[in-house]
Design a protein around this motif. Structure first.
Motif, PDB file in Angstrom:
ATOM      1  N   SER A  56      41.165  40.959  37.109  1.00  0.00           N
ATOM      2  CA  SER A  56      39.724  40.899  37.405  1.00  0.00           C
ATOM      3  C   SER A  56      39.420  39.835  38.442  1.00  0.00           C
ATOM      4  O   SER A  56      38.550  40.020  39.301  1.00  0.00           O
ATOM      5  CB  SER A  56      38.926  40.622  36.132  1.00  0.00           C
ATOM      6  N   ARG A 108      37.477  40.502  41.877  1.00  0.00           N
ATOM      7  CA  ARG A 108      36.267  39.747  42.243  1.00  0.00           C
ATOM      8  C   ARG A 108      36.397  39.156  43.641  1.00  0.00           C
ATOM      9  O   ARG A 108      35.421  39.062  44.373  1.00  0.00           O
ATOM     10  CB  ARG A 108      35.986  38.663  41.208  1.00  0.00           C
ATOM     11  N   SER A 143      32.681  38.310  45.389  1.00  0.00           N
ATOM     12  CA  SER A 143      31.806  37.609  44.445  1.00  0.00           C
ATOM     13  C   SER A 143      32.296  36.199  44.118  1.00  0.00           C
ATOM     14  O   SER A 143      31.530  35.392  43.609  1.00  0.00           O
ATOM     15  CB  SER A 143      31.617  38.423  43.165  1.00  0.00           C
TER      16      SER A 143
END
Length: 119
Positions: free
Chosen positions: A87, A91, A96
């Motif tokens: 993850s 990201r 992000s």
């Protein structure tokens, strides 16, 4: 973390007739300019490039020097156990979070240089 990749099947080129031993000396060679052009074309086919990506949270290293290239037409699977960084890598790919070290490029654009509208 493991990265698995597959490529879309490419059309097979037409088979060339076999050459006799007398014709072997006549095979064309690739000029340095043609090789450089082919390498540049290969770089243009890279859609996602991750270089030396590092990320830690609370002093705990999650990503340690990840390198990845995804080319046009490839399908990539990112798999691994819980907490291995899947993850966190994704990201980074969507912009992000910012890396502690390294870079992420999408279509040749370094995500760290883009503002909110550019992302």
């Amino acid at each position: 973390m493991t990265v698995e990749r597959t490529e879309e099947p490419e059309e097979q080129p037409e088979r060339q007739p076999r050459r006799s031993e007398d014709q072997a000396d006549e095979l064309p060679t690739t000029a340095p300019e043609e090789r450089a052009e082919a390498e540049a074309e290969s770089r243009r086919d890279v859609v996602i490039r991750v270089e030396n990506l590092h990320k830690s949270f609370g002093g705990r290293p999650i990503l340690k020097g990840i390198d990845l290239e995804v080319r046009r037409g490839e399908t990539v699977v990112i798999m691994g156990g819980s907490g291995c960084g899947k993850s966190t890598l994704l990201r980074h790919l969507i912009g992000s979070i910012e890396p502690d070290e390294g870079r992420v490029e999408i279509f040749g654009e370094d995500l760290s240089t883009l503002d909110h509208d550019g992302l």
